[in-house]
Design a protein around this motif. Sequence first.
Motif, mmCIF file in Angstrom:
data_model
loop_
_atom_site.group_PDB
_atom_site.id
_atom_site.type_symbol
_atom_site.label_atom_id
_atom_site.label_comp_id
_atom_site.label_asym_id
_atom_site.label_seq_id
_atom_site.Cartn_x
_atom_site.Cartn_y
_atom_site.Cartn_z
ATOM 1 N N ALA A 9 17.772 -7.196 15.582
ATOM 2 C CA ALA A 9 16.792 -6.074 15.300
ATOM 3 C C ALA A 9 15.844 -5.909 16.399
ATOM 4 N N VAL A 10 15.293 -6.830 17.142
ATOM 5 C CA VAL A 10 14.294 -6.611 18.045
ATOM 6 C C VAL A 10 14.654 -5.615 19.214
ATOM 7 N N GLY A 11 13.917 -4.631 19.407
ATOM 8 C CA GLY A 11 14.135 -3.936 20.307
ATOM 9 C C GLY A 11 14.981 -2.445 19.733
ATOM 10 N N ARG A 12 15.091 -2.491 18.198
ATOM 11 C CA ARG A 12 15.823 -1.348 17.681
ATOM 12 C C ARG A 12 14.523 -0.485 17.240
ATOM 13 N N GLN A 13 14.744 0.962 16.905
ATOM 14 C CA GLN A 13 13.848 1.829 16.593
ATOM 15 C C GLN A 13 14.259 2.115 15.094
ATOM 16 N N ILE A 14 13.119 2.358 14.355
ATOM 17 C CA ILE A 14 13.366 2.924 12.920
ATOM 18 C C ILE A 14 12.328 4.129 12.776
ATOM 19 N N ILE A 15 12.621 4.748 11.663
ATOM 20 C CA ILE A 15 11.642 5.825 11.304
ATOM 21 C C ILE A 15 11.255 5.808 10.145
ATOM 22 N N THR A 16 9.871 5.873 9.974
ATOM 23 C CA THR A 16 9.187 5.840 8.608
ATOM 24 C C THR A 16 8.921 7.263 8.126
ATOM 25 N N HIS A 17 8.756 7.567 6.817
ATOM 26 C CA HIS A 17 8.481 8.803 6.307
ATOM 27 C C HIS A 17 8.876 10.056 6.917
ATOM 28 N N GLY A 18 10.181 9.789 7.218
ATOM 29 C CA GLY A 18 10.840 10.834 7.944
ATOM 30 C C GLY A 18 10.550 11.263 9.328
ATOM 31 N N THR B 209 0.852 -1.336 0.084
ATOM 32 C CA THR B 209 -0.009 0.106 -0.153
ATOM 33 C C THR B 209 0.827 1.357 0.193
ATOM 34 N N GLN B 210 1.757 1.417 1.058
ATOM 35 C CA GLN B 210 2.546 2.621 1.189
ATOM 36 C C GLN B 210 4.110 2.166 1.191
ATOM 37 N N THR B 211 4.563 2.884 0.489
ATOM 38 C CA THR B 211 6.312 2.578 0.584
ATOM 39 C C THR B 211 7.078 3.952 0.684
ATOM 40 N N GLY B 212 8.257 3.603 1.139
ATOM 41 C CA GLY B 212 9.086 4.697 1.278
ATOM 42 C C GLY B 212 10.514 4.445 2.180
ATOM 43 N N PRO B 213 11.474 5.288 2.214
ATOM 44 C CA PRO B 213 12.739 4.744 2.643
ATOM 45 C C PRO B 213 12.543 4.778 4.095
ATOM 46 N N ILE B 214 13.300 4.169 4.870
ATOM 47 C CA ILE B 214 13.241 4.392 6.260
ATOM 48 C C ILE B 214 14.558 4.797 7.029
ATOM 49 N N GLN B 215 14.406 5.313 8.131
ATOM 50 C CA GLN B 215 16.011 5.313 8.729
ATOM 51 C C GLN B 215 16.063 4.564 10.051
ATOM 52 N N VAL B 216 17.241 3.972 10.540
ATOM 53 C CA VAL B 216 17.417 3.110 11.717
ATOM 54 C C VAL B 216 18.223 4.108 12.737
ATOM 55 N N LEU C 294 14.147 -7.459 5.376
ATOM 56 C CA LEU C 294 14.436 -6.056 6.093
ATOM 57 C C LEU C 294 15.705 -6.257 7.113
ATOM 58 N N VAL C 295 15.577 -7.478 7.973
ATOM 59 C CA VAL C 295 16.466 -7.547 8.822
ATOM 60 C C VAL C 295 17.994 -7.841 8.283
ATOM 61 N N HIS C 296 17.805 -8.785 7.259
ATOM 62 C CA HIS C 296 19.120 -9.010 6.378
ATOM 63 C C HIS C 296 19.837 -7.721 5.897
ATOM 64 N N ARG C 297 18.965 -6.806 5.408
ATOM 65 C CA ARG C 297 19.444 -5.566 4.749
ATOM 66 C C ARG C 297 19.951 -4.433 5.772
ATOM 67 N N TYR C 298 19.035 -4.424 6.792
ATOM 68 C CA TYR C 298 19.245 -3.211 7.623
ATOM 69 C C TYR C 298 20.116 -3.471 8.902
ATOM 70 N N PHE C 299 19.942 -4.886 9.170
ATOM 71 C CA PHE C 299 20.750 -5.155 10.519
ATOM 72 C C PHE C 299 21.166 -6.646 10.016
ATOM 73 N N PRO C 300 22.459 -6.479 9.342
ATOM 74 C CA PRO C 300 23.122 -7.551 9.085
ATOM 75 C C PRO C 300 23.776 -8.502 9.944
ATOM 76 N N LYS C 301 23.988 -7.599 11.140
ATOM 77 C CA LYS C 301 24.738 -8.391 12.398
ATOM 78 C C LYS C 301 23.502 -8.910 13.290
ATOM 79 N N GLY C 302 22.293 -8.882 12.931
ATOM 80 C CA GLY C 302 21.216 -9.457 13.739
ATOM 81 C C GLY C 302 20.971 -8.184 14.746
#
Lengths: 108, 850
Positions: free
Chosen positions: B628-637, B562-569, B618-626
């Motif tokens: 991911a649970v507990g981390r925070q991301i930002i969508t749509h800026g 439905t919606q897509t966009g880049p994220i920040q970690v 998403l985990v493989h791409r953004y958290f290659p070292k694993g």
Amino acid sequence: MAKTDVLQGTLTLLVLKTLAAGAMHGYAITQRIQSTSEDLLRVEEGSLYPALHRMEQQGWIKAEWGVSDTNRRARFYSLTAAGRRQLAEEERNWSRLTNAIGLVLKFT
Amino acid sequence: MAIFSRLLNTLTRRGDSRETIAEELLFHLEEKTRANLHAGMDRAAARESAMRSFGNRSILGDGMRDVDVILSLDDLRRDLLQAMRGLSRRPGLAFTAIASLALGIRATTALFSLADAVFLRPLPFPHPEQIVALVESKRGETSNSNPVRMNDWATQVPALNAVGGYYSEGLVLTGEGAPVRLQTLRSFGRFLEVLRVTPVAGRSFAEDEEGVVLLSNQLWQSRFHGDFSVLGRTLHLNGMAYTVIGVLPAEIRFPEAIDAIAPAGRPQKAASRKAGFLSIVARRKPEITLEQVNMQLGAVAERLRRSYPATDRDRSAQAIPLQRELGADARNPLLLLFSAAVLVLLIACVNVASLLLSRAVERKRESSIRISLGAGRGALIRHYLAESMVISIGGGLFGLLLGKLALTGLLALIPLDFPFPTPPQYDWRAALFALGASLACGLFFGWAPTWQASSGRLTESYRGTTGVRGLWLRRGLVGAQVALSVLLMVSVGLVAKSLYRIHNSPMGFEPASVLTAQVNFGWDTPEARINEYSTRVLENLSRIPGVAAAGMVDRLPLKGATQTGPIQVIGAELSEELKEKAVDERAVKGDYFSAAGIPILEGRALLRTGETVVNQTLVHRYFPKGGAVGRQIITHGKYRFTIVGVAGDVRVEAAQLEQPAELFIRVEDTYWPLQSYVIRTVGDPASIAGSVRDSMRRADPNQLIGKIAPLNETLVESSSDQRTRVWLLGCFAGIALLLAAIGLYGVLASDVAQRKIEIGIRLALGAEPGGILSRTVSQGVLLAAAGLAVGLAGALMLTRLVASFLYGVAPTDPLVFGAVSLVLIVTAAAASWIPAVRASQVDPALTLRE
């Protein structure tokens, strides 16, 4: 007597003119042309019938079944209004042609 | 008497019955005979002389001239009649030729009327050529516009007369019997002026008017019985009041059948520069060309890029003729099907050419007799062409009749996933196309035997053998046929393999025993109402016995994101690539993951506000070292989410090249009025469909409920258009292979028939029948192999054209090429078998005697 074939293209004119006198069948047409031209012109059957059919298709003449003077069923041809116009036209052309040829013969 | 009857024939052809003319001529004959008798001839001489007058030279000579003019006009008719007579003596050949041609014409004509509706038939608006779509794109990808930018185009591009925008949505009509969904166009700006649509009753709305609606003619007829009193009435659409002010003309489809046009609501009109939901159309000034429009558009886009870098930085815009834009989705599939149909037609043509060629060979003696009797080359060519014309027109007529059925079948069979701006029709345009195609075919396959005939030498023909040239011509034709069918088979094989790939790669969820239900709210529905509804529905659903888990998602798997966009970690510096790369977002509610059968690999699935579950990719791409649970991301800026779980990868698109990174958030954390309920059942999902509908109706009796169906069925639908397309293409390829096999069989069979004596002598001299058999088969296979080589080479060059239909399959896939080669060689061997057996069974004694 050397045979004089009817001049090419004049067959239509002759048939139209002959039919202007009244309806007649194919054989009568050949006889009529032959006698009025004092046996100078003879119409060949092989040309006459295709010509009659073509003229019928052009709408110049129409054909009807009737009874001949020998009391037999025969196909009678007669002129239509278009045929009369065509006859007038061809007569004009013919006299223009003969005039022209006459002039050439007179002056050269 | 011969000449008499010739005159009779000449006259008969002009329409009167033979009897009439015979009677007339006989009358003449008898009159003349009687005259001759009078003149004193005896009976026999009188008759003979009368007959002669019908048969003198005037019939063959000068006297016939003025008749001859008519005769040559009649030549065409005579040739056609003769051709029909000739063909009726060979009904098998005529049937094969006409039938194969009819098949080809049928397929191409049916597809032509589809293509005609999409690309050729003018749109039902005044001066449709002036209407353009303003297509905006961001970094090369098309993206929708918004009212602010629409206004920029309207005020800053002088080449445009009027600019308007639209988006379509389903509005629910209530208070008029059972609720019904109306496909509605929401218009912005001067939309109606761009199309120059004038209502057939009532009036159209002004640019800034609100709360009014124009009904489609079809809706007006079916729902309001064409009653003019509907004008001025108030209708409730999605609970809001709209006044009916007019009725649209019957032919308006935009881009396909619509029920109503209404001006956009206030919130949509007030959308910001960031929004992207609007499609823009404009009418260019008549004196201004498309290039000029595009130049001005480019200049304005450049200005906007500089003025609004935050939103317009990478944007450009282009004006495209509306018809081309509306047909853009249909272009590739239709083009593929159409080219396949044309290939089949071409192969059918080659087949007919080859059949006619074999007939020409058989008739070589006849031709040379004609030539020696004085038939000109022209007459001979005309004669052959007449035959192919009879076949092509026959094939065309049958094809045209069958094409009507084929079109109905096509429309029923293919869930056409592209819009038709005008409904496909089977009318004089299709007929004209079929006629043109069949005449072109006739000329095409008439060429081969004609060429053969006109090159024939008298002596060669009299010997009763085939010229080497003729044999090679036929072989060449069969080779070409094989090559064309290889081309088609390779393309179909590639598309089929990619479809197999698509359907057999893991989906990531478990579609068995799952029921789905669709509910669509209007885009202006308040958020609270949507959320309240879904809460109540999920509550009711969970109480149904036999429901194991119930959840909701904004869009089902395989149906796109439905919606897509880049994220920040937070706390990580992303690579430049990841900073730009879009992540898909799905909004869920309830126990969606258990209901859909998506495994949770880490953490938990149930979400609270501000929490997200991400997929493995998403985990493989953004958290290659694993971790991911507990981390925070930002969508749509700006929206911050905490990762609480990791789910297995789920296919997003039915045909997916690359697994996208995806995140799931609560539907309350975003806004999306389209809902898909996913219900996992213990038994047969269809059995509880009734109670599901009941419990949804209890949540809100006025809310229109869409389709309730097992998830499996919904999935089949999403790929069935592809499947039908492959099935259809498969049929084309099958026909092509069959035609090629027939061609091969034909050339070998006539070769064996002609070499019968030679084979007999060989056998008499001690050749083994087995040797003759294998020689003939290998001859056929070699011919097929030559065609195969050409076809494969062609396929290597041309399959790039089908590349856009391929997923995970290279256009040069060795498996497909190998399989096609194998099938072809086996078919060729089979086709050669019968003539080969016939050759090996030639009785030497018998042939020597012949």
